[in-house]
Design a protein around this motif. Structure first.
Motif, PDB file in Angstrom:
ATOM      1  N   ASP A  66      13.038   8.454 -12.807  1.00 13.14           N
ATOM      2  CA  ASP A  66      13.801   7.426 -12.111  1.00 13.14           C
ATOM      3  C   ASP A  66      13.130   6.974 -10.821  1.00 13.14           C
ATOM      4  OD1 ASP A  66      15.688   7.549 -14.090  1.00 13.14           O
ATOM      5  OD2 ASP A  66      17.108   8.774 -12.952  1.00 13.14           O
ATOM      6  N   VAL A  67      12.426   7.890 -10.141  1.00 11.92           N
ATOM      7  CA  VAL A  67      11.733   7.522  -8.907  1.00 11.92           C
ATOM      8  C   VAL A  67      10.651   6.500  -9.214  1.00 11.92           C
ATOM      9  CG1 VAL A  67      10.255   8.349  -7.042  1.00 11.92           C
ATOM     10  CG2 VAL A  67      12.238   9.693  -7.757  1.00 11.92           C
ATOM     11  N   ARG A  68       9.908   6.720 -10.297  1.00 11.66           N
ATOM     12  CA  ARG A  68       8.869   5.762 -10.683  1.00 11.66           C
ATOM     13  C   ARG A  68       9.479   4.409 -11.012  1.00 11.66           C
ATOM     14  NH1 ARG A  68       6.381   3.128 -14.621  1.00 11.66           N
ATOM     15  NH2 ARG A  68       4.106   2.886 -14.479  1.00 11.66           N
ATOM     16  N   THR A 121       0.831  -1.208   0.000  1.00 12.85           N
ATOM     17  CA  THR A 121       0.000   0.000   0.000  1.00 12.85           C
ATOM     18  C   THR A 121       0.864   1.256   0.000  1.00 12.85           C
ATOM     19  OG1 THR A 121      -1.795  -1.132   1.170  1.00 12.85           O
ATOM     20  CG2 THR A 121      -1.768   1.280   1.275  1.00 12.85           C
ATOM     21  N   GLY A 122       1.919   1.265   0.807  1.00 11.14           N
ATOM     22  CA  GLY A 122       2.821   2.411   0.832  1.00 11.14           C
ATOM     23  C   GLY A 122       3.478   2.660  -0.509  1.00 11.14           C
ATOM     24  N   LEU A 123       3.897   1.588  -1.173  1.00 10.70           N
ATOM     25  CA  LEU A 123       4.510   1.738  -2.501  1.00 10.70           C
ATOM     26  C   LEU A 123       3.496   2.263  -3.512  1.00 10.70           C
ATOM     27  CD1 LEU A 123       6.617  -1.555  -2.594  1.00 10.70           C
ATOM     28  CD2 LEU A 123       7.531   0.781  -2.548  1.00 10.70           C
ATOM     29  N   LEU A 124       2.268   1.778  -3.449  1.00 14.18           N
ATOM     30  CA  LEU A 124       1.223   2.269  -4.356  1.00 14.18           C
ATOM     31  C   LEU A 124       0.953   3.747  -4.131  1.00 14.18           C
ATOM     32  CD1 LEU A 124      -1.253  -0.743  -4.177  1.00 14.18           C
ATOM     33  CD2 LEU A 124      -0.065   0.045  -6.243  1.00 14.18           C
ATOM     34  N   ASP A 125       0.915   4.174  -2.876  1.00  5.65           N
ATOM     35  CA  ASP A 125       0.697   5.594  -2.575  1.00  5.65           C
ATOM     36  C   ASP A 125       1.848   6.441  -3.103  1.00  5.65           C
ATOM     37  OD1 ASP A 125      -1.672   4.988  -1.315  1.00  5.65           O
ATOM     38  OD2 ASP A 125      -0.838   5.039   0.721  1.00  5.65           O
ATOM     39  N   ASP A 126       3.074   5.966  -2.918  1.00  6.71           N
ATOM     40  CA  ASP A 126       4.241   6.713  -3.408  1.00  6.71           C
ATOM     41  C   ASP A 126       4.256   6.785  -4.934  1.00  6.71           C
ATOM     42  OD1 ASP A 126       5.136   7.128  -0.834  1.00  6.71           O
ATOM     43  OD2 ASP A 126       6.566   5.458  -0.867  1.00  6.71           O
ATOM     44  N   LEU A 127       3.766   5.723  -5.580  1.00  7.20           N
ATOM     45  CA  LEU A 127       3.786   5.671  -7.039  1.00  7.20           C
ATOM     46  C   LEU A 127       2.793   6.644  -7.672  1.00  7.20           C
ATOM     47  CD1 LEU A 127       5.068   4.123  -9.431  1.00  7.20           C
ATOM     48  CD2 LEU A 127       3.175   2.495  -9.260  1.00  7.20           C
ATOM     49  N   ALA A 128       1.776   7.023  -6.925  1.00  4.48           N
ATOM     50  CA  ALA A 128       0.693   7.828  -7.489  1.00  4.48           C
ATOM     51  C   ALA A 128       1.177   9.122  -8.125  1.00  4.48           C
ATOM     52  CB  ALA A 128      -0.345   8.134  -6.402  1.00  4.48           C
TER      53      ALA A 128
END
Length: 234
Positions: A147-149, A135-142
């Motif tokens: 390069d971050v993506r 869930t944390g990774l999905l939130d960060d990906l939004a």
């Protein structure tokens, strides 16, 4: 020289007192590439063991794993706890190179049985931690790009794959081994998760998010509010 004969020759030369030896990995499976190495496991009665050594022999790169019965059991138990059957596959899914006392066949069959049985089910806390991490990774990906993506997608597909596999009591792995396990799961279940995950990593759209949510759904979906992680006092 045939790689199996070469591996056997190495064992006889370097470990003349070996009780047993196995050739595992891609050469044993029959899917070796031009960069494959010889994964050789040797069983000794006593020290020096355990030992891992990389070398070149007869034009082949070699990964050599030297063990006693005690160290074989230790690493198999460690693999059970992390749900990655490295030792079990190296010995169980192998070609027996040497078997002086029956231990070669015995441990090969034991490894095959452990692999076939699959890992222990996830505990409630393990499952919740995986859901929370994803869930944390999905939130960060939004709102990520560039390069971050790319970095987030790399971590996300692997954590989602581990949930997919271990949630279904299927073995997990790392790197290409993890992808191989997802492909094996797909073949057994008639699913397409490996393709969907890899396509999602490459795509510049929400397809990876959609696939990860699909993997999360049977386990309750995303988890943030209410998550708790308790520890022990050092």
């Amino acid at each position: 020289m045939d790689p199996k004969d070469l591996a056997r020759q190495l064992v006889v030369e370097q470990y003349p007192d070996a009780r047993a030896a196995w050739l595992g990995g891609s050469v044993a499976r029959g899917d070796a590439s031009s960069t494959s190495d010889l994964d050789i496991t040797v069983l000794l009665d006593g020290p020096p063991a355990p030992l891992r050594k990389s070398l070149e022999y007869g034009g082949w790169p070699v990964e050599l794993f030297v063990h006693t019965e005690k160290s074989l059991a230790y690493f198999s138990d460690k693999d059970q706890k992390r749900r990655q059957p490295t030792m079990m596959r190296l010995v169980g899914e192998s070609v027996v190179l040497l078997d002086r006392d029956g231990s070669g066949a015995h441990f090969q069959q034991a490894g095959q049985a452990e692999v076939a049985a699959g890992p222990a089910p996830l505990s409630t806390s393990e499952l919740e931690l995986l859901r929370y991490t994803i869930t944390g990774l999905l939130d960060d990906l939004a709102d990520a790009s560039g390069d971050v993506r790319t970095a987030l997608c790399s971590a996300l597909w692997q954590d989602a794959a581990r949930l997919l596999l271990t949630g279904a009591r299927h073995w997990s792995g790392t790197g290409k081994g993890l992808l191989r396990e997802v492909m094996a799961y797909d073949e057994s279940q008639g699913t397409d998760h490996a393709t969907a995950l890899m396509d999602g990593v490459r795509a510049e759209d929400d397809s990876l998010v959609e696939e990860v949510d699909r993997i999360l759904q049977p386990y309750g979906g995303r988890l943030f509010s209410g998550f708790e992680l308790t520890g022990t006092t050092p």
